[in-house]
Design an enzyme around this catalytic site. Structure first.
Site, mmCIF file in Angstrom:
data_model
loop_
_atom_site.group_PDB
_atom_site.id
_atom_site.type_symbol
_atom_site.label_atom_id
_atom_site.label_comp_id
_atom_site.label_asym_id
_atom_site.label_seq_id
_atom_site.Cartn_x
_atom_site.Cartn_y
_atom_site.Cartn_z
ATOM 1 C CE LYS A 165 45.081 40.704 44.612
ATOM 2 N NZ LYS A 165 45.196 41.486 43.372
ATOM 3 C CG ASP A 193 48.114 42.366 41.556
ATOM 4 O OD1 ASP A 193 48.668 43.460 41.303
ATOM 5 O OD2 ASP A 193 46.899 42.153 41.345
ATOM 6 C CD GLU A 218 48.214 41.475 38.236
ATOM 7 O OE1 GLU A 218 48.405 40.237 38.151
ATOM 8 O OE2 GLU A 218 47.086 41.980 38.375
ATOM 9 C CG ASP A 241 44.643 44.534 36.806
ATOM 10 O OD1 ASP A 241 43.725 45.151 36.230
ATOM 11 O OD2 ASP A 241 44.407 43.698 37.697
ATOM 12 C CE LYS A 265 40.565 43.589 38.162
ATOM 13 N NZ LYS A 265 42.023 43.459 38.048
HETATM 14 MG MG MG Z 1 45.670 42.895 39.460
#
Ligand code: MG
Length: 367
Positions: A165, A193, A218, A241, A265
């Site tokens: 992250k 990401d 990402e 994403d 997702k």
């Molecule tokens: Mg992501």
């Protein structure tokens, strides 16, 4: 087969780590999940779950999911849960948009449908491919040293894919990426990401500074246009994403040549039906996928396992076992990670038995 009753439960899922932090100082310390039980006239029950990653990740929040389910659920009474396309149409007529509201109900209808046919859900979704699904581990935002140490801990648990992250201060993010990359072994995969946390000028500095390193970038920025600026200046494979939230959005990304991998997702798309459509489109278009959700416990993890396992293995970039991050199990025999991988199993439906009595009283019963 007809839906007789829908029961809704609010379920708090404590995080096993103190907190989960990502871009721009956003974080959660617990998860507010919602489970739904869809019961048929024949006495079968299917389960679904929706769990937004707090209220500030995607345009979704737990209270909104429950308010929306209260509005949509009555429209499903008397419907055949196996007719999952008709279920989606009914829900759209009852409430326009708000895909995360529809996800748990759609998931429960899929579970019920597969249970009624006596087959694992993966069979209805195309059939399992390969032995098991490779998982990634998300590494919560922290100091470079702490994030590198976390990779070592999770490698010992069998993970070989790590989603770092970032999306904070670019200079610190460069240090985070370098620190983690330096401890990775051959064959391990690193994804940085940013969760939309960089402006293009910040993302450009990061990708230039880590140009020689093997990693994926990402969702660097908020919009497709901003991500394309980074894409054109970067040698790294790109994962998108947050902006891939519908089949139309997926096609826009494909037309622009904006991503090598997309993250699907389930709640972002509005359930297994629309996510499966996006999954099948990705296979046709040659795009690899991470099959996952916005978070959740045992039920979401089972749904991910069935959708991921029935995705052609060559197109599976990674997946995730969210129930391993939380300290509360709601079911007997939930899917569990083995050596960094997960299987969808052979039991009917989602393959788990939710211990309903342990959930406490439902917050809503529609019959
Ligand atoms: Mg992501």
């Amino acid at each position: 087969m007809r839906i007789r009753e829908i029961r809704v439960f609010a379920v708090e899922l404590p995080l096993l780590e103190d907190r989960y932090a990502w871009a721009d100082g956003r974080m959660v310390e617990r998860f507010d999940s919602t489970l739904v039980a869809v019961a048929s006239e024949e006495g079968l029950v299917g389960w679904g779950e929706v769990c937004p990653l707090g209220p500030a990740y995607l345009p979704a929040h737990a209270e909104g999911a429950r308010a929306g389910i209260a509005r949509v659920a009555p429209a499903l009474l008397g419907c055949d849960p196996r007719a999952v396309d008709r279920i989606q149409e009914r829900m759209e007529r009852a409430l326009k948009g708000h895909p995360f509201v529809k996800s748990a109900l759609d998931m429960a209808c899929h579970d019920l449908s597969a249970r009624a046919q006596g087959v694992p859900l993966s069979t209805l979704l195309g059939g399992p491919d390969g032995e098991a699904v490779e998982l990634y581990r998300a590494i919560s935002q922290d100091t470079p040293e702490a994030m590198a140490a976390a990779v070592g801990r999770w490698r010992a648990e069998g993970y070989r894919r790590f989603q770092l992250k970032v999306g904070g201060d670019p200079d610190l993010d460069i240090e985070r990426i370098r620190a983690v990359r330096s401890v990775l072994d051959r064959g391990e995969v690193l994804v940085a990401d940013a969760n939309t946390g960089w402006l293009p000028h910040e993302a450009l500095r990061v990708v230039r500074a880590v140009r020689e390193l093997d990693l994926y970038i990402e969702q660097p920025c908020a919009s497709l246009e901003e991500c394309l600026i980074v894409r054109r200046a970067s040698d790294h494979p790109m994962v998108l994403d947050e902006i891939v939230d519908s089949p139309a959005a997926l096609l826009a990304v494909w037309r622009a040549g904006a991503a090598d991998v997309v993250n699907l997702k389930i709640a972002k798309f509005g359930g297994l039906r629309p996510t499966r459509l996006a999954r099948d489109l990705c296979v046709e278009l040659g795009i690899a996928m991470t099959i996952e959700d916005s978070w959740g416990g045992d039920v979401v993890t089972a749904a991910i396992a069935h959708l991921a396992h029935s995705t052609p293995e060559a197109f599976r970039f990674s997946s995730t076992d969210f129930n391993d991050y939380v300290g509360r199990s709601v079911a007997l025999d939930p899917p569990r990670r083995e050596d960094g991988r997960i299987r969808s199993g052979t039991a009917p439906g989602l393959g788990l038995e939710v211990e309903e009595a342990a959930l406490g009283p439902p917050i809503l019963v529609v019959r």
